[in-house]
Design a protein around this motif. Sequence first.
Motif, mmCIF file in Angstrom:
data_model
loop_
_atom_site.group_PDB
_atom_site.id
_atom_site.type_symbol
_atom_site.label_atom_id
_atom_site.label_comp_id
_atom_site.label_asym_id
_atom_site.label_seq_id
_atom_site.Cartn_x
_atom_site.Cartn_y
_atom_site.Cartn_z
ATOM 1 N N VAL A 1 0.823 -1.213 0.000
ATOM 2 C CA VAL A 1 0.000 0.000 0.000
ATOM 3 C C VAL A 1 0.858 1.264 0.000
ATOM 4 C CG1 VAL A 1 -2.057 -1.096 0.944
ATOM 5 C CG2 VAL A 1 -0.450 -0.025 2.503
ATOM 6 N N GLU A 2 2.042 1.213 0.585
ATOM 7 C CA GLU A 2 2.950 2.367 0.516
ATOM 8 C C GLU A 2 3.391 2.619 -0.917
ATOM 9 O OE1 GLU A 2 6.032 1.594 3.409
ATOM 10 O OE2 GLU A 2 4.638 1.910 5.069
ATOM 11 N N GLU A 3 3.591 1.559 -1.682
ATOM 12 C CA GLU A 3 3.937 1.712 -3.104
ATOM 13 C C GLU A 3 2.761 2.311 -3.872
ATOM 14 O OE1 GLU A 3 6.189 1.979 -6.369
ATOM 15 O OE2 GLU A 3 6.954 1.350 -4.418
ATOM 16 N N TYR A 4 1.544 1.818 -3.623
ATOM 17 C CA TYR A 4 0.359 2.393 -4.268
ATOM 18 C C TYR A 4 0.256 3.883 -3.922
ATOM 19 C CZ TYR A 4 -1.493 -2.461 -4.707
ATOM 20 O OH TYR A 4 -1.699 -3.789 -4.982
ATOM 21 N N ASP A 5 0.416 4.199 -2.626
ATOM 22 C CA ASP A 5 0.328 5.595 -2.181
ATOM 23 C C ASP A 5 1.351 6.462 -2.907
ATOM 24 O OD1 ASP A 5 -1.742 5.031 -0.401
ATOM 25 O OD2 ASP A 5 -0.438 4.984 1.361
ATOM 26 N N SER A 6 2.566 5.993 -2.983
ATOM 27 C CA SER A 6 3.642 6.735 -3.640
ATOM 28 C C SER A 6 3.309 7.002 -5.113
ATOM 29 C CB SER A 6 4.947 5.954 -3.520
ATOM 30 O OG SER A 6 5.971 6.583 -4.228
ATOM 31 N N ARG A 7 2.804 6.010 -5.803
ATOM 32 C CA ARG A 7 2.454 6.165 -7.222
ATOM 33 C C ARG A 7 1.329 7.183 -7.400
ATOM 34 N NH1 ARG A 7 2.328 -0.277 -8.189
ATOM 35 N NH2 ARG A 7 4.583 -0.616 -8.236
ATOM 36 N N ILE A 8 0.354 7.159 -6.497
ATOM 37 C CA ILE A 8 -0.768 8.090 -6.600
ATOM 38 C C ILE A 8 -0.324 9.507 -6.274
ATOM 39 C CG2 ILE A 8 -2.984 8.725 -5.537
ATOM 40 C CD1 ILE A 8 -3.570 5.660 -5.535
ATOM 41 N N LEU A 9 0.499 9.664 -5.242
ATOM 42 C CA LEU A 9 1.018 11.000 -4.913
ATOM 43 C C LEU A 9 1.724 11.601 -6.126
ATOM 44 C CD1 LEU A 9 2.542 10.415 -1.368
ATOM 45 C CD2 LEU A 9 0.515 11.774 -1.895
ATOM 46 N N LYS A 10 2.593 10.815 -6.730
ATOM 47 C CA LYS A 10 3.364 11.286 -7.885
ATOM 48 C C LYS A 10 2.451 11.610 -9.067
ATOM 49 C CE LYS A 10 7.178 10.027 -10.918
ATOM 50 N NZ LYS A 10 8.129 9.005 -11.295
ATOM 51 N N ALA A 11 1.565 10.698 -9.411
ATOM 52 C CA ALA A 11 0.694 10.885 -10.577
ATOM 53 C C ALA A 11 -0.243 12.079 -10.421
ATOM 54 C CB ALA A 11 -0.125 9.616 -10.833
ATOM 55 N N CYS A 12 -0.730 12.302 -9.198
ATOM 56 C CA CYS A 12 -1.735 13.342 -8.969
ATOM 57 C C CYS A 12 -1.164 14.651 -8.424
ATOM 58 C CB CYS A 12 -2.810 12.829 -8.011
ATOM 59 S SG CYS A 12 -3.791 11.485 -8.700
ATOM 60 N N GLY A 13 0.140 14.689 -8.172
ATOM 61 C CA GLY A 13 0.741 15.908 -7.627
ATOM 62 C C GLY A 13 0.260 16.225 -6.224
ATOM 63 N N LEU A 14 0.064 15.195 -5.419
ATOM 64 C CA LEU A 14 -0.408 15.363 -4.033
ATOM 65 C C LEU A 14 0.767 15.299 -3.061
ATOM 66 C CD1 LEU A 14 -3.443 12.916 -4.237
ATOM 67 C CD2 LEU A 14 -3.572 15.417 -4.091
ATOM 68 N N LYS A 15 0.535 15.825 -1.841
ATOM 69 C CA LYS A 15 1.535 15.760 -0.780
ATOM 70 C C LYS A 15 0.858 15.317 0.510
ATOM 71 C CE LYS A 15 4.272 19.512 -2.595
ATOM 72 N NZ LYS A 15 3.857 20.811 -3.027
ATOM 73 N N TYR A 16 1.598 14.564 1.326
ATOM 74 C CA TYR A 16 1.083 14.207 2.647
ATOM 75 C C TYR A 16 0.813 15.483 3.427
ATOM 76 C CZ TYR A 16 2.287 9.345 1.764
ATOM 77 O OH TYR A 16 2.351 8.079 1.238
ATOM 78 N N GLY A 17 -0.304 15.499 4.147
ATOM 79 C CA GLY A 17 -0.698 16.667 4.933
ATOM 80 C C GLY A 17 -1.579 17.641 4.171
ATOM 81 N N GLU A 18 -1.668 17.493 2.864
ATOM 82 C CA GLU A 18 -2.486 18.378 2.037
ATOM 83 C C GLU A 18 -3.965 18.160 2.349
ATOM 84 O OE1 GLU A 18 -3.215 19.232 -2.744
ATOM 85 O OE2 GLU A 18 -1.561 17.948 -2.116
ATOM 86 N N THR A 19 -4.723 19.254 2.369
ATOM 87 C CA THR A 19 -6.171 19.199 2.583
ATOM 88 C C THR A 19 -6.851 19.656 1.303
ATOM 89 O OG1 THR A 19 -5.921 19.658 4.944
ATOM 90 C CG2 THR A 19 -8.088 20.061 3.995
ATOM 91 N N LEU A 20 -7.850 18.892 0.868
ATOM 92 C CA LEU A 20 -8.577 19.241 -0.344
ATOM 93 C C LEU A 20 -9.975 18.648 -0.281
ATOM 94 C CD1 LEU A 20 -7.246 17.075 -3.313
ATOM 95 C CD2 LEU A 20 -6.561 16.688 -0.982
#
Length: 132
Positions: free
Chosen positions: A77-96
Amino acid sequence: MGIEDQKEKTICIRPHHGLCLQFFEGKGYSEDFAVHMGHIKDALEKGKKIRITADADDVCIQCPNRRENGCVSDEKVEEYDSRILKACGLKYGETLSWEELARRVGKKIISGVGREKICPDCQWSSICKKKE
């Protein structure tokens, strides 16, 4: 107090759950998990804000695979999370908003790189594949 009653609180979501929620159809690891995930999705669709987190999130509360602040499948799941962060331009702690997260996931992953590039070995892939 249910998740939808917590007026001020944002819902903490791991990045991969932003993708999972796009395809959610009431199935899950257990009945309690599926019901809880349905409540999360409803609250998000009613305007609840999301905070992106690296730890077990509000979806994980009812998951039988949760282990303290993680998962029995942490590495995956950490790998999935990393791929999604990169693809979507997201950051941990971001609120949206849910709308913004759904838009990014839809554009950058579902219509972009493809879900199978993000989570090719997910046990729930057959559900997502039916809806693509």
